[in-house]
Enzyme design. Structure first.
Site, PDB file in Angstrom:
ATOM      1  CG  HIS A 139      15.126 -16.894  -5.197  1.00  0.00           C
ATOM      2  ND1 HIS A 139      13.844 -16.732  -5.656  1.00  0.00           N
ATOM      3  CD2 HIS A 139      15.510 -15.675  -4.733  1.00  0.00           C
ATOM      4  CE1 HIS A 139      13.460 -15.477  -5.482  1.00  0.00           C
ATOM      5  NE2 HIS A 139      14.460 -14.803  -4.934  1.00  0.00           N
ATOM      6  CE  LYS A 160      10.093  -5.827  -0.742  1.00  0.00           C
ATOM      7  NZ  LYS A 160      11.122  -6.662  -1.372  1.00  0.00           N
ATOM      8  NE  ARG A 210      18.134 -10.361  -9.848  1.00  0.00           N
ATOM      9  CZ  ARG A 210      17.027 -10.141  -9.181  1.00  0.00           C
ATOM     10  NH1 ARG A 210      15.969 -10.862  -9.432  1.00  0.00           N
ATOM     11  NH2 ARG A 210      16.954  -9.193  -8.273  1.00  0.00           N
ATOM     12  CB  SER A 246       9.757 -13.164  -7.413  1.00  0.00           C
ATOM     13  OG  SER A 246      10.712 -13.998  -6.815  1.00  0.00           O
TER      14      SER A 246
HETATM   15  P1  ADP Z   1      14.377  -9.094  -1.747  1.00  0.00           P
HETATM   16  O1  ADP Z   1      12.992  -8.522  -1.596  1.00  0.00           O
HETATM   17  O2  ADP Z   1      15.156  -9.110  -0.482  1.00  0.00           O
HETATM   18  O3  ADP Z   1      15.170  -8.527  -2.899  1.00  0.00           O
HETATM   19  P2  ADP Z   1      14.088 -11.456  -3.359  1.00  0.00           P
HETATM   20  O4  ADP Z   1      13.363 -12.725  -3.017  1.00  0.00           O
HETATM   21  O5  ADP Z   1      13.588 -10.702  -4.529  1.00  0.00           O
HETATM   22  O6  ADP Z   1      14.096 -10.624  -2.042  1.00  0.00           O
HETATM   23  O7  ADP Z   1      15.625 -11.774  -3.601  1.00  0.00           O
HETATM   24  C1  ADP Z   1      16.421 -12.385  -2.636  1.00  0.00           C
HETATM   25  C2  ADP Z   1      17.843 -12.494  -3.164  1.00  0.00           C
HETATM   26  O8  ADP Z   1      17.882 -13.373  -4.276  1.00  0.00           O
HETATM   27  C3  ADP Z   1      18.425 -11.162  -3.653  1.00  0.00           C
HETATM   28  O9  ADP Z   1      19.798 -11.111  -3.345  1.00  0.00           O
HETATM   29  C4  ADP Z   1      18.236 -11.239  -5.141  1.00  0.00           C
HETATM   30  O10 ADP Z   1      19.195 -10.452  -5.834  1.00  0.00           O
HETATM   31  C5  ADP Z   1      18.480 -12.719  -5.363  1.00  0.00           C
HETATM   32  N1  ADP Z   1      17.858 -13.193  -6.591  1.00  0.00           N
HETATM   33  C6  ADP Z   1      16.568 -13.126  -6.946  1.00  0.00           C
HETATM   34  N2  ADP Z   1      16.382 -13.667  -8.174  1.00  0.00           N
HETATM   35  C7  ADP Z   1      17.614 -14.076  -8.585  1.00  0.00           C
HETATM   36  C8  ADP Z   1      18.113 -14.688  -9.786  1.00  0.00           C
HETATM   37  N3  ADP Z   1      17.339 -14.950 -10.805  1.00  0.00           N
HETATM   38  N4  ADP Z   1      19.424 -14.950  -9.839  1.00  0.00           N
HETATM   39  C9  ADP Z   1      20.231 -14.638  -8.808  1.00  0.00           C
HETATM   40  N5  ADP Z   1      19.862 -14.059  -7.677  1.00  0.00           N
HETATM   41  C10 ADP Z   1      18.553 -13.784  -7.569  1.00  0.00           C
END
Ligand code: ADP
Length: 167
Positions: free
Chosen positions: A18, A42, A91, A129
């Site tokens: 992130h 969630k 990703r 995550s």
């Molecule tokens: P959501 O529940 O909206 O998917 P997340 O916190 O899982 O929330 O992800 C928020 C954003 O960050 C999304 O666009 C996700 O693809 C991106 N993201 C999460 N982990 C990574 C990572 N390791 N590399 C790049 N982008 C990431």
């Protein structure tokens, strides 16, 4: 003109993946708001206060980054903030379909909103995550993959749980 970008997500918890996306997005926006979804559908491991604290702590060096919780439609939040775009991370190909659906729905809801997709460094390309929480729950090393405060909070969370479930 102060160009504002919004990086929305659950951030349960924030990872270095992130942070990689947030840092890259600063090339395109004067201010980036990391917007933490209160999504009632969630059930996160960390409550909203903990998630906001961990993000604030890991972005202290980034003076043009703000952190805030939001509820309701993302496009309405963007309007309230006078923001110009949504920032999301891509990703692998597996992210693409869901992200495309969301981007198209947000465009349907507000024609003026654009979504910007950024790719992380290769070392964070497989980081989620969820996988971080799974590894941490079994006591595996997550160092270098999450900010130090997040690693400490995860260890604390799972050691408390282990104590509670102990006979
Ligand atoms: P959501 O529940 O909206 O998917 P997340 O916190 O899982 O929330 O992800 C928020 C954003 O960050 C999304 O666009 C996700 O693809 C991106 N993201 C999460 N982990 C990574 C990572 N390791 N590399 C790049 N982008 C990431």
């Amino acid at each position: 003109m102060n160009r504002i970008g919004v990086c929305p997500g659950t951030f349960d918890p924030i990872t270095n993946g992130h942070l990689d996306i947030v840092s890259r997005s600063l090339k395109f926006f004067d201010t980036v708001i990391v917007a933490v979804a209160l999504n009632p559908l969630k059930t996160p491991l960390f409550d909203i206060k903990e998630r906001l604290e961990m993000i604030a702590d890991s972005t202290t060096g980034l003076t043009t980054v703000q952190v805030e919780a939001f509820d309701g439609l993302l496009v309405d939040y963007l309007k309230r903030k006078g923001a110009h775009g949504i920032i999301r991370g891509l990703r692998a190909v597996s992210d693409f379909e869901y992200e495309l659906q969301m981007a198209m729905m947000n465009r349907h809801l507000d024609q003026t909103v654009e979504t910007l997709f950024l790719m992380p460094s290769v070392e964070y390309s497989f980081l989620t995550s969820t996988i971080i929480k799974t590894v941490a729950s079994y006591g595996g090393s997550i160092d270098g993959l999450v900010p130090p405060l997040v690693a400490r909070r995860l260890r604390a969370k799972f050691s408390t749980r282990a104590d509670r479930s102990a006979p």
